[in-house]
Structures are given as structure tokens and as C-alpha cells.
Design a protein around this motif. Structure first.
Motif, PDB file in Angstrom:
ATOM      1  N   ARG A 127     117.896  83.351 -51.585  1.00  0.00           N
ATOM      2  CA  ARG A 127     117.675  84.789 -51.713  1.00  0.00           C
ATOM      3  C   ARG A 127     116.228  85.051 -52.109  1.00  0.00           C
ATOM      4  O   ARG A 127     115.525  84.159 -52.580  1.00  0.00           O
ATOM      5  N   SER A 128     115.818  86.279 -51.913  1.00  0.00           N
ATOM      6  CA  SER A 128     114.448  86.632 -52.235  1.00  0.00           C
ATOM      7  C   SER A 128     114.399  88.053 -52.770  1.00  0.00           C
ATOM      8  O   SER A 128     115.265  88.869 -52.466  1.00  0.00           O
ATOM      9  N   GLY A 129     113.392  88.335 -53.544  1.00  0.00           N
ATOM     10  CA  GLY A 129     113.231  89.676 -54.093  1.00  0.00           C
ATOM     11  C   GLY A 129     111.782  89.923 -54.447  1.00  0.00           C
ATOM     12  O   GLY A 129     110.925  89.045 -54.275  1.00  0.00           O
ATOM     13  N   CYS A 130     111.518  91.122 -54.934  1.00  0.00           N
ATOM     14  CA  CYS A 130     110.123  91.482 -55.189  1.00  0.00           C
ATOM     15  C   CYS A 130     109.517  90.653 -56.309  1.00  0.00           C
ATOM     16  O   CYS A 130     108.304  90.455 -56.357  1.00  0.00           O
ATOM     17  N   ALA A 131     110.339  90.141 -57.210  1.00  0.00           N
ATOM     18  CA  ALA A 131     109.794  89.372 -58.338  1.00  0.00           C
ATOM     19  C   ALA A 131     109.169  88.071 -57.850  1.00  0.00           C
ATOM     20  O   ALA A 131     108.032  87.741 -58.227  1.00  0.00           O
ATOM     21  N   ASP A 132     109.881  87.346 -56.992  1.00  0.00           N
ATOM     22  CA  ASP A 132     109.302  86.075 -56.531  1.00  0.00           C
ATOM     23  C   ASP A 132     108.196  86.296 -55.513  1.00  0.00           C
ATOM     24  O   ASP A 132     107.290  85.488 -55.378  1.00  0.00           O
ATOM     25  N   GLN A 133     108.269  87.430 -54.796  1.00  0.00           N
ATOM     26  CA  GLN A 133     107.229  87.706 -53.806  1.00  0.00           C
ATOM     27  C   GLN A 133     105.919  88.137 -54.471  1.00  0.00           C
ATOM     28  O   GLN A 133     104.871  88.153 -53.831  1.00  0.00           O
ATOM     29  N   SER A 134     106.002  88.525 -55.750  1.00  0.00           N
ATOM     30  CA  SER A 134     104.798  88.989 -56.435  1.00  0.00           C
ATOM     31  C   SER A 134     103.806  87.846 -56.665  1.00  0.00           C
ATOM     32  O   SER A 134     102.605  88.074 -56.768  1.00  0.00           O
ATOM     33  N   GLY A 135     104.321  86.636 -56.731  1.00  0.00           N
ATOM     34  CA  GLY A 135     103.445  85.481 -56.946  1.00  0.00           C
ATOM     35  C   GLY A 135     102.948  85.365 -58.380  1.00  0.00           C
ATOM     36  O   GLY A 135     102.104  84.530 -58.689  1.00  0.00           O
ATOM     37  N   ILE A 136     103.465  86.198 -59.265  1.00  0.00           N
ATOM     38  CA  ILE A 136     103.004  86.195 -60.660  1.00  0.00           C
ATOM     39  C   ILE A 136     103.657  85.074 -61.457  1.00  0.00           C
ATOM     40  O   ILE A 136     103.060  84.500 -62.355  1.00  0.00           O
TER      41      ILE A 136
END
Lengths: 287, 123
Positions: free
Chosen positions: A117-126
Motif C-alpha cells: 500500500r502507499s499513501g502521502c506519508a511515504d510519498q513525502s520522502g521525509i
């Protein structure tokens, strides 16, 4: 005399309806059952987010996906891993303010990404996810013979360079394959609505289904793991897998069942005459 | 008239009994949107274990206390001590106990009962 004792059915019915209404109003509105023993699925969104974070933190500590899934199932979410991704995204967008929140988001990312799964948190790269090498405590625990299965312990010294005098009691024994489940049946079906699907059902001997059971589907060059109970609307012991056309798969409950016969996603003709891909229903039952 | 009233009363009593049976037995009020504080004890315990597991990895005591505060217990360290001792006395999962003991110790709640599990934590 007999006439005077007879019941008026109309009045009885009216009384029944009025009494029923009164009883329901009393039980549902005036004095409803006191809330206690709340289950995780009854939690409000804030509490559910806290519970999801706790599940993820525990998973990061013990790497026990089965246990994490069991805990997620208790929340009765349609897609618990996507719910994790969405919750982490929400926490990220709200602006995490402490190291604890950051830790929670990172732990949630580790768990939901393990299931694709994916979401904005992991896509942020932070977030740094390279510390996803968990199990710090089990390694810290010194020799605890009760926790380690003897079968694997005895098998490891055997191939070593020890002289033939070693372990005379253990060498003759062949590793017994103790299956907890058996495959009852693998019927096929052909449907244009669900082409090329492996439907897995894990059942108890009488009636009842088993949630949180790990399933492994393997094919040439790959394998996938998933769990029963993540689609509660299909049953607690249900899980499914989408096959690719013309590929052959083997299904098993790793370490707990025999392997299925090869299941090939070949072409078939559905009842309405349309071409589709064959689907399988693999039924495991606890012995 | 008496016949009517008698029939009505019988119906009323039967109906109320039926209504109460349905309302309390068959289809009782089911609560949603509940806070963590109302969680059943087994799940509260499990939540505590999960937090202790998280602490085992990140060693963030403030974070662990913050998360346990969501259970609205009056004294978080005392609560962790109680849960830990219950786990020990019930012979629950060893790894869970070890993690609970580590958290209890970090909160200054190490008791003699926990000592043997503590030795497993410290390298």
C-alpha cells in the motif's frame, strides 16, 4: 358466562403493539445497555488511529505480521492496510509535532508498505524507513530454550563438520511434517465477474472460519503472502489472490498445510458463453 | 369493557416483554465512536503490550506515556506495573512480559516479581 371471559383480539393486538413500542423505547432510548467491554471496531476515529499506530509500533518491534493482522482484523476495516496508509497520511498532513508521532508514522509506513500500500506519508520522502530491521528484544533475550523450536535446533548441527559420533538419537529421525490443515477441495469456476481468482477459505472442522491465517501463493519467480479475514464481508476465513493469465500457482498455508496441486490460470468459457480465465476455490480445513 | 381492558393489558404486558427482550437481548444498542478508555480489558492489556513493544524499539518514554495516557488511567506507571504483574502471574507470552517489564522499569516501577524478566532485557 363463557362469553365474558373471551379475549378481544383487536385489543390484545393493540396492546401488544403499544407494549412492544414501549419496551423498545425503554431498552433503546430510556435505559440502553451500559457500554463496557468495547471492542476495537467500535472505537472513534481518533482512538482508532491511536490503535493503528500501536499495532504498527508493535509490528516494528516483533516483525510478527500474523499478530499484526490479527490485531487489524479486530478493527473490522474494509482494507486495514490502506486504512493504515490513510491514517498515516492524515497524521502527516496534520503536522506531527513530536518524536512519538514521527515514530508512529514511520512504523505505520513500514507495516502498510510491506503489503504494497502507499499513501502521502511515504510519498513525502521525509521519513526514514531504513531502521525497519526490527526484533531488538528477541535478540536481547539470552538463551531461552523454551522459546526455540527443537526441530530446527537439532537440524542445524547435523550438516556441520562434527564427527559421526555426534547426536546419535537425532540423526535417524526424518523431519516429521505435521500439518495442521488439510486441503479439502479445490473446485474451479469460470466467471467474467471474477476471472483468474484464487479464492481461499480456511475453515474449522465443524463450522466456523479462521481469520488471520497466513497464505502463501508461489509461482515461478515469485511468491506472495496474505491473510484471511481482511475482507470480512466475504467471511472471516476468506482471502483471495488475482492470478495472471496462463501462469501456474501453488497455494499453501506455510508450515501448516500441504501444498496445493498446480493451479493454472487457463482460459475458460463462462455460463453466458463469454471467454474468461479459470478461477479456483481452495478450501483448507483444520485437522 | 372489562374484556377490552383485560385484553389490552395482556397485550401490553406481552408486548413490553417482547420489546425488552428484543431491545436488551436480540438487538441491544451497539455503541460506536467510543474512546480508548472504554476498551475491553483484554484489548487494553494488548494495547499496553503494543506500546511497550514500541518503547522497546524507540526508547521514547515520553511517547509511551503519552500513548498510554489515552487510556485515561489515573497513574500510568502504576497501571503499567499492574498489567505487567498480571501478565507474569498469568504466565502470558514471555516476550510480551519482557517488554512490559522494560517499560515498567523505565517508569521506576520495577518490582521483585519482575526481576527475573528484567535480566533478560539488559544485555
Amino acid at each position: 358466562m363463557a362469553n365474558r371471559l373471551r379475549i378481544s383480539w383487536v385489543a390484545l393486538l393493540l396492546g401488544l403493539i403499544a407494549g412492544l413500542a414501549l419496551g423498545l423505547v425503554y431498552a433503546w432510548v430510556l435505559a440502553p445497555v451500559v457500554e463496557y467491554n468495547t471492542l476495537p471496531y467500535q472505537l472513534d476515529p481518533t482512538a482508532r488511529a491511536q490503535y493503528l499506530a500501536a499495532i504498527s509500533l508493535a509490528y516494528r518491534a516483533d516483525s510478527d505480521l500474523g499478530r499484526a493482522v490479527e490485531r487489524l482484523i479486530a478493527l473490522r476495516l474494509p482494507d486495514p492496510f490502506q486504512a493504515l496508509a490513510d491514517t498515516a497520511c492524515g497524521m502527516f498532513q496534520d503536522g506531527f509535532q513530536s518524536a512519538a508521532e514521527r515514530n508512529a508514522i514511520e512504523a505505520m509506513i513500514v507495516l502498510y508498505r510491506s503489503q504494497g500500500r502507499s499513501g502521502c506519508a511515504d510519498q513525502s520522502g521525509i521519513f526514514t524507513l531504513n531502521q525497519s530491521t526490527p526484533t531488538p528484544l528477541p535478540t536481547a533475550i539470552p538463551s531461552t530454550p523454551t522459546l526455540t523450536p527443537p526441530a530446527t535446533k537439532t537440524s542445524t548441527p547435523a550438516p556441520g563438520v562434527t564427527p559421526p559420533t555426534a547426536v546419535p538419537l537425532h540423526t535417524p529421525t526424518t523431519p516429521p511434517q505435521q500439518n495442521e490443515y488439510t486441503i479439502v477441495n479445490i473446485p474451479t469456476f469460470c466467471s467474467t465477474a471474477a476471472p483468474g481468482v484464487i479464492e481461499v477459505y480456511v475453515q474449522l472442522p465443524g463450522s466456523g472460519e479462521v481469520p488471520g491465517v497466513e497464505i502463501r501463493v508461489s509461482w515461478d519467480g515469485g511468491e506472495d503472502h496474505f491473510f484471511t479475514g481482511l475482507k470480512p464481508e466475504r467471511g472471516l476465513g476468506y482471502a483471495d489472490f488475482q492470478m495472471e493469465a496462463n501462469r501456474t500457482y501453488i497455494v499453501e498455508l506455510p508450515g501448516r498445510s500441504p501444498r496445493s496441486t498446480p493451479l493454472t490460470a487457463g482460459p475458460c468459457t463462462a455460463e453466458d458463453g463469454q471467454r474468461s480465465t479459470i478461477s479456483y476455490r481452495v478450501i483448507f480445513r483444520r485437522l | 369493557m372489562t374484556r377490552l381492558l383485560l385484553s389490552l393489558a395482556i397485550g401490553l404486558i406481552l408486548g413490553m416483554a417482547l420489546g425488552l427482550g428484543i431491545g436488551y437481548g436480540l438487538f441491544p444498542v451497539e455503541y460506536i465512536n467510543s474512546p480508548l478508555t472504554l476498551l475491553a480489558e483484554s484489548y487494553r492489556d494488548d494495547y499496553t503490550v503494543m506500546i511497550a513493544s514500541g518503547y522497546a524499539v524507540d526508547r521514547d518514554l515520553t511517547g509511551a506515556v503519552e500513548r498510554l495516557r489515552a487510556l485515561e488511567v489515573s497513574n500510568v506507571p502504576a497501571y503499567v506495573q499492574v498489567v505487567t504483574e498480571r501478565y507474569i502471574s498469568q504466565g502470558r507470552n514471555y516476550a510480551d512480559i519482557v517488554r512490559l517489564v522494560a517499560l515498567a522499569e523505565a517508569m521506576g516501577r520495577l518490582t521483585p516479581l519482575m526481576e527475573s524478566y528484567r535480566s533478560a532485557v539488559s544485555p
